[in-house]
Scaffold this motif. Sequence first.
Motif, PDB file in Angstrom:
ATOM      1  N   THR A   1       0.818  -1.215   0.000  1.00  0.00           N
ATOM      2  CA  THR A   1       0.000   0.000   0.000  1.00  0.00           C
ATOM      3  C   THR A   1       0.848   1.261   0.000  1.00  0.00           C
ATOM      4  O   THR A   1       0.315   2.369   0.077  1.00  0.00           O
ATOM      5  CB  THR A   1      -0.931   0.024   1.229  1.00  0.00           C
ATOM      6  OG1 THR A   1      -0.142  -0.002   2.422  1.00  0.00           O
ATOM      7  CG2 THR A   1      -1.877  -1.163   1.211  1.00  0.00           C
ATOM      8  N   GLY A   2       2.162   1.114  -0.062  1.00  0.00           N
ATOM      9  CA  GLY A   2       3.053   2.265  -0.077  1.00  0.00           C
ATOM     10  C   GLY A   2       3.653   2.478  -1.448  1.00  0.00           C
ATOM     11  O   GLY A   2       3.152   1.979  -2.461  1.00  0.00           O
ATOM     12  N   GLU A   3       4.767   3.215  -1.476  1.00  0.00           N
ATOM     13  CA  GLU A   3       5.458   3.445  -2.744  1.00  0.00           C
ATOM     14  C   GLU A   3       6.859   3.977  -2.482  1.00  0.00           C
ATOM     15  O   GLU A   3       7.175   4.437  -1.383  1.00  0.00           O
ATOM     16  CB  GLU A   3       4.688   4.441  -3.622  1.00  0.00           C
ATOM     17  CG  GLU A   3       4.660   5.863  -3.091  1.00  0.00           C
ATOM     18  CD  GLU A   3       4.048   6.836  -4.088  1.00  0.00           C
ATOM     19  OE1 GLU A   3       3.587   6.394  -5.160  1.00  0.00           O
ATOM     20  OE2 GLU A   3       4.037   8.047  -3.790  1.00  0.00           O
ATOM     21  N   VAL A   4       7.688   3.884  -3.511  1.00  0.00           N
ATOM     22  CA  VAL A   4       8.998   4.515  -3.522  1.00  0.00           C
ATOM     23  C   VAL A   4       8.943   5.599  -4.589  1.00  0.00           C
ATOM     24  O   VAL A   4       8.604   5.315  -5.740  1.00  0.00           O
ATOM     25  CB  VAL A   4      10.116   3.503  -3.839  1.00  0.00           C
ATOM     26  CG1 VAL A   4      11.467   4.212  -3.925  1.00  0.00           C
ATOM     27  CG2 VAL A   4      10.148   2.388  -2.808  1.00  0.00           C
ATOM     28  N   ARG A   5       9.244   6.844  -4.201  1.00  0.00           N
ATOM     29  CA  ARG A   5       9.130   7.957  -5.145  1.00  0.00           C
ATOM     30  C   ARG A   5      10.433   8.747  -5.184  1.00  0.00           C
ATOM     31  O   ARG A   5      10.870   9.285  -4.171  1.00  0.00           O
ATOM     32  CB  ARG A   5       7.982   8.876  -4.725  1.00  0.00           C
ATOM     33  CG  ARG A   5       7.805  10.111  -5.612  1.00  0.00           C
ATOM     34  CD  ARG A   5       7.316   9.769  -7.006  1.00  0.00           C
ATOM     35  NE  ARG A   5       5.995   9.163  -6.958  1.00  0.00           N
ATOM     36  CZ  ARG A   5       4.849   9.864  -6.945  1.00  0.00           C
ATOM     37  NH1 ARG A   5       4.890  11.190  -6.953  1.00  0.00           N
ATOM     38  NH2 ARG A   5       3.695   9.232  -6.934  1.00  0.00           N
ATOM     39  N   ALA A   6      11.058   8.786  -6.349  1.00  0.00           N
ATOM     40  CA  ALA A   6      12.270   9.577  -6.542  1.00  0.00           C
ATOM     41  C   ALA A   6      11.878  10.997  -6.919  1.00  0.00           C
ATOM     42  O   ALA A   6      11.148  11.211  -7.904  1.00  0.00           O
ATOM     43  CB  ALA A   6      13.136   8.957  -7.630  1.00  0.00           C
ATOM     44  N   LEU A   7      12.360  11.970  -6.156  1.00  0.00           N
ATOM     45  CA  LEU A   7      12.117  13.379  -6.433  1.00  0.00           C
ATOM     46  C   LEU A   7      13.421  14.025  -6.905  1.00  0.00           C
ATOM     47  O   LEU A   7      14.368  13.329  -7.247  1.00  0.00           O
ATOM     48  CB  LEU A   7      11.558  14.057  -5.182  1.00  0.00           C
ATOM     49  CG  LEU A   7      10.264  13.438  -4.625  1.00  0.00           C
ATOM     50  CD1 LEU A   7       9.827  14.163  -3.356  1.00  0.00           C
ATOM     51  CD2 LEU A   7       9.155  13.456  -5.656  1.00  0.00           C
ATOM     52  N   ASP A   8      13.480  15.333  -6.927  1.00  0.00           N
ATOM     53  CA  ASP A   8      14.650  16.007  -7.469  1.00  0.00           C
ATOM     54  C   ASP A   8      15.891  15.808  -6.604  1.00  0.00           C
ATOM     55  O   ASP A   8      16.974  15.488  -7.101  1.00  0.00           O
ATOM     56  CB  ASP A   8      14.357  17.502  -7.610  1.00  0.00           C
ATOM     57  CG  ASP A   8      15.539  18.278  -8.174  1.00  0.00           C
ATOM     58  OD1 ASP A   8      16.197  17.749  -9.100  1.00  0.00           O
ATOM     59  OD2 ASP A   8      15.817  19.390  -7.702  1.00  0.00           O
TER      60      ASP A   8
END
Length: 262
Positions: free
Chosen positions: A24-31
């Motif tokens: 139910t989560g995620e891995v998110r790459a930002l700047d």
Amino acid sequence: MREFLTVEENLRCAMRFFGEATGTGEVRALDRTVEMYSGLDYGVFNISLLTRPAGANDGGLDAALSEAAKYFTKHTKRWSFWLCEDLLDPATRRKARQICNDFGLRPISYPPGMMAAKLLPPVRPLPNIECRPVADVNTRNAFAEITSICFEIPPGIATAVYGPESAWRGAYKGFVGLVDGMPVAIAAMVTAAGALGIYSLATIPAERHRGYGEALLRAAAAASRPEASVEPYILQSTEAGHALYRRMGFRDVTKFTVYLTR
């Protein structure tokens, strides 16, 4: 690669586990950062890390925390920030605690990042322990239970993270140490950035100071690293484990500060 970067990159790979474990989560790459959201309202499993150096000239740490805070605001008020101090220039390092405080983050631990080219022989005979990979419901439940006990994680949270079969399909490999068939210790191994990372080493309170943690670490590392490998071992040490790791051949190569929302 500079040694602290090896430690930091392996840690980032390991922390992906918490963004992927529950489903139910995620891995998110930002700047400037990467966010691991567990899908749970539990700060230590919602993690932000820098992905590049943060300097005073470009307001790097402020900008990184701004994007992390904006991301987590959409999901939860509870999150944590693992800061490798070698990613900061001296001016930013001096102000880091105040900058984090301005974002509502308080320091909770200061684990040194450590590295060993090889493991030194034990200084005393170690007890026998069965090293069993996390590969079925019993080992998943044992890993969750020992995590809950040793790291003071609510049992339901630990089960939500470590219980799903799908949680264990990535780079994060768990091991349970059994003595006379009873689970007494856990460890996890992550191969990334040209190193074998050691995580979540813990022994239940009733069985501590008997060598089971060291015995499991050595067995799990041997099972995870080819015998002829020259890749170093890395870890982030607790205060309690620091002397043991130094005896095993580890040395400090960087320092982390772990921040948690108030």
